[in-house]
Design an enzyme around this catalytic site. Structure first.
Site, PDB file in Angstrom:
ATOM      1  N   GLU A   1       0.819  -1.217   0.000  1.00 49.59           N
ATOM      2  CA  GLU A   1       0.000   0.000   0.000  1.00 49.59           C
ATOM      3  C   GLU A   1       0.850   1.264   0.000  1.00 49.59           C
ATOM      4  OE1 GLU A   1      -4.162  -0.905   2.178  1.00 49.59           O
ATOM      5  OE2 GLU A   1      -2.401  -1.525   3.329  1.00 49.59           O
TER       6      GLU A   1
ATOM      7  N   GLU B   1      -3.951  -9.362   2.823  1.00 50.60           N
ATOM      8  CA  GLU B   1      -4.649  -9.280   4.104  1.00 50.60           C
ATOM      9  C   GLU B   1      -5.718 -10.354   4.299  1.00 50.60           C
ATOM     10  OE1 GLU B   1      -2.992  -5.152   3.390  1.00 50.60           O
ATOM     11  OE2 GLU B   1      -3.831  -6.784   2.191  1.00 50.60           O
TER      12      GLU B   1
END
Length: 774
Positions: A572, A592
């Site tokens: 990210e 995730e």
């Protein structure tokens, strides 16, 4: 001579095919030749099948789909004249001088003036290979010894002959460095060159001494591995990986080529247990097993190890607790410990370091070349002379004397001195003549390791630091374990953005760890969840979103420079950079869901934006939405920087650096190129279909669950992801702000974080390193 534009590799075995694949990874067309296939209508079937195997290999030999298309199969009967179009011809056939010379005569008849011919040999002297082949051939010939697998092993040993033109060596070395990403080490034309000469001695010593000291293979690997900065496989695990059947041939070749008084000869003795294993097909991981094997019992897998003394198999057992305790202490304490493991460690390491010192002036004039060879070829964290400095040259000399071993001249003259020292901010290395010489990096190499010799960080805490790397560019470095992201990193990054805005032109995010970032610190998250500190977790999520947005909206360009893993939050942060200059071996992904969560630091939002604006997809919101859902819900990780471009973790304009040592310099140059006229990107807006799209995605997940490919809790996590990507309570007529999507990310993250199934996934990942399928 001209630059390398096309390459041919002759020999489509494991090494030759791997070399061809890696040249294709560098973007060049490659001709892969082998003998004519006797039992096939396709006369080039041997090379063609090698390319097919490469495309299925794990780990992958190719960095992307495009690379495989650059390799053309052929055979040496029909296609040898095509060598006239090649600038570099690599021979990688059987290790027989007669076969190689016969091939060279045929190559010499068709190759163009100025083309380079090299052999991938590791056992045959260059002088033998060129004998009787004429000046033209000898002037353009050298040895280029790759290590297997060529894509992943960074070492390339280059050996020039007495007649090899300097420009040939310079051209191939530069190409291998810049385009293939290799650490090029110049070697003398000696048996085994550097890495295998020392590496085979080390392996043979470690095996023989394990027998002599009555150690189990688990104890030996525990001692030889991490305590000495050697991969966790240790010695016996490494031999299983390489192949036990290869070692007798390598040993015999070295023994025949080396003088009778070479220390290697004392360790080159037959070991009945090993001979029996090879005869029974226990040749390592490629066979039925090696020193370790996997068997099935009661429906499960059992790892077994061989008893070196009885030759019988038994269940693998942890090393003796005392051995583990001793090995876990500092290296000097381990070597001084009066115990079987201490005596074993001392015998193996002192004699290996002594042998390295003997090679100075023989295999290489520069001790740094020997260090480079072992770091790059055998994945040692420190080379032998760096280990000598760690132990002390005087201590090592005394240990050798106490064992009755001679002290090599180079080690004797180092008495009381370091091999490496720092003078006025630059490294110097002790030479065979007793003088120190500057240890210079190649042009275009910039390392934080060197910057730290001459400067102090601008900002620093326990998890990160900010450095001035010159020319108005700052570098933000992660320093936590596995560079996992935590509140300290986010806090220092926020402070760094303000400082850079005042004092610098641009920022690079980079570090020299094995991983760029393994993602958020799961241990901290689990601890906070176990004490129900939900507000702390939500604050961390919110701070991450705020900091990453500040990064993207900074008034200066930001360039991410990853190498290795860039997962979860590490991915990210790259998604929020203005540009990325990635090492070719960057493994990037949003993972995730594997721990029962969803990306919540803007990963969903940014990937939606990319696939909506950059993806070559049909018009409308659903194609982009579906693509992001597919990528994130399956925790897809790009297996190279090239593949990361296919998945839009990287964009078309992002750069790829093949040589890890050149990454920071390339990233700095990219950052400076963005400075003039820079303006931060505008905030994103979205039109998403809402509930109808979520229903469609939920149905797709349910179908996968019915096939048994997804668990019940996968459905829960993917349902949260589907709601984020579809925009929640919205429809296609409404324009959603970036803030609205970030709020959805945060809300679903927190809801999942409270669930026991997610906590079980996190705990399992921390304990085993593997996902829990609940």
């Amino acid at each position: 001579m001209s630059e390398i534009a096309k390459v041919a590799v002759i020999g489509a075995g494991v090494m030759g095919a791997g070399i061809a694949a890696h040249v294709a990874n560098a973007g060049l067309p490659v001709l892969l030749l082998d003998i004519v296939a006797k039992d096939s209508e396709d006369r080039s079937a041997i090379a063609a099948k090698a390319i097919e195997r490469l495309q299925k290999s794990e780990p992958s030999a190719f960095m992307g789909k495009a690379a495989a298309k650059r390799v053309t199969p052929g055979n040496i009967e029909d296609d040898l004249d095509k060598l006239a179009d090649c600038d570099w011809i690599v021979e990688a056939i059987l290790e027989r001088a007669d076969l190689k010379q016969d091939l060279y005569r045929r190559v010499e008849a068709v190759r163009k003036d100025g083309s380079v011919v090299s052999s991938n040999t590791s056992t045959i002297p260059l002088s033998t290979l060129t004998e009787g082949l004429g000046d033209r051939f000898a002037e353009d010939f050298l040895v280029t010894h790759f290590f297997n697998p060529p894509r992943y092993m960074r070492l390339l040993e280059v050996v020039a002959g007495a007649q090899t033109k300097p420009e040939v060596v310079e051209t191939i070395s530069r190409f291998a460095d810049h385009r293939l990403g290799k650490g090029v080490v110049a070697c003398k034309d000696r048996p085994g060159f550097i890495a295998n000469r020392l590496g085979v001695y080390w392996l043979q010593a470690a095996v023989a001494e394990a027998f002599d000291h009555n150690l189990s293979i688990e104890e030996a690997d525990a001692v030889i591995g991490r305590p000495m900065g050697i991969p966790k496989t240790g010695v016996f695990g490494l031999l299983d990986l390489v192949g036990l059947d290869l070692m007798p041939h390598v040993n015999a070749s070295l023994a025949a080529a080396l003088p009778k008084d070479d220390p290697f000869q004392a360790y080159n003795r037959p070991l009945a247990v090993v001979d029996k294993m090879i005869a029974e097909g226990y040749t390592g991981r490629k066979g039925k097993g090696g020193f370790y094997r996997i068997t099935r019992a009661k429906g499960g897998k059992v790892k077994e190890a061989i008893d070196l003394h009885s030759g019988e198999w038994r269940p693998e057992r942890p090393a003796d607790p005392e051995a583990i305790r001793v090995a876990g202490r500092d290296l000097r304490a381990l070597l001084d410990h009066d115990s079987p493991v201490g005596r074993y460690a001392r015998a193996v390491l002192t004699r290996t370091l002594s042998y390295a010192a003997l090679l100075v002036g023989d295999a290489a004039d520069d001790p740094a070349a020997i260090d480079d060879a072992m770091r790059l070829g055998y994945n040692w964290k420190q080379g032998p002379f760096e280990l000598i400095d760690r132990l002390g040259a005087d201590w090592l000399a005394a240990a050798l004397t106490a064992q009755g071993d001679p002290v090599p001249p180079y080690l004797a003259q180092a008495a009381g001195r370091k091999v490496y020292k720092v003078t006025e901010g630059h490294r110097e290395i002790l030479q065979p003549d007793g003088a120190y010489r500057s240890h210079l990096r190649p042009d275009g190499v910039l390392l934080l390791e060197d910057i730290k010799l001459v400067s102090k960080p601008l900002l620093k805490n326990g998890s990160a630091a900010l450095w001035d790397i010159g020319d108005g560019v700052a570098c933000f470095e992660f320093t936590s374990k596995m560079n996992a992201l935590d509140p300290d990193i986010l806090g220092l990054l926020a402070k760094s953005l303000k400082l850079v805005a005042r004092q610098f032109k641009a920022l690079v995010i980079y570090n020299e760890g094995g991983a760029f970032s393994a993602g958020a610190n799961l241990g901290l998250a689990l601890f906070a969840a176990n004490i129900a500190a939900w507000s702390e977790i939500e604050t961390l999520v919110a701070e991450g979103q705020k900091t990453y947005r500040a990064l993207r909206e900074a008034p200066f360009p930001v360039v991410g420079a990853p190498s290795g893993l860039a997962l979860g939050g590490g991915c990210e942060i790259l998604l929020h950079c203005d540009a990325v200059q990635a090492h070719a071996e960057s493994y990037i992904g949003l993972v995730e869901v594997g721990v029962g969560l969803v990306p919540a630091w803007g990963g969903c939002t940014e990937m939606l934006h990319r696939w909506s604006t950059l993806g070559q997809l049909p018009k409308g919101p659903m194609p982009a939405l579906s693509k992001v859902f597919e990528t994130v819900s399956t925790a897809t990780v790009a297996k190279s920087a090239a593949e990361a471009k296919e998945l839009l973790f990287l964009r078309e304009g992002d750069g790829i650096t093949m040589n890890r040592d050149r990454l920071l310099a390339d990233a700095k140059a990219k950052a400076l190129a963005l400075v003039e006229g820079y303006a931060p990107p505008p905030r994103r807006e979205f039109t998403l279909p809402g509930a109808a799209a979520k229903t469609g995605l939920d149905m797709a997940v349910a179908s996968v669950q019915r096939q048994g490919k997804a668990t019940p809790y996968d459905g829960v996590v993917c349902g949260a992801l589907a709601d984020i990507l579809s925009g929640g309570d919205t429809d296609i007529t409404v324009t959603l702000t970036e803030d609205a999507l970030l709020e959805l990310e945060r809300t679903h993250f927190m809801a999942l974080a409270r669930r026991p199934e997610t906590l079980a996934r996190i705990e399992t990942m921390l304990l085993t390193g593997k996902p829990l399928r609940n």
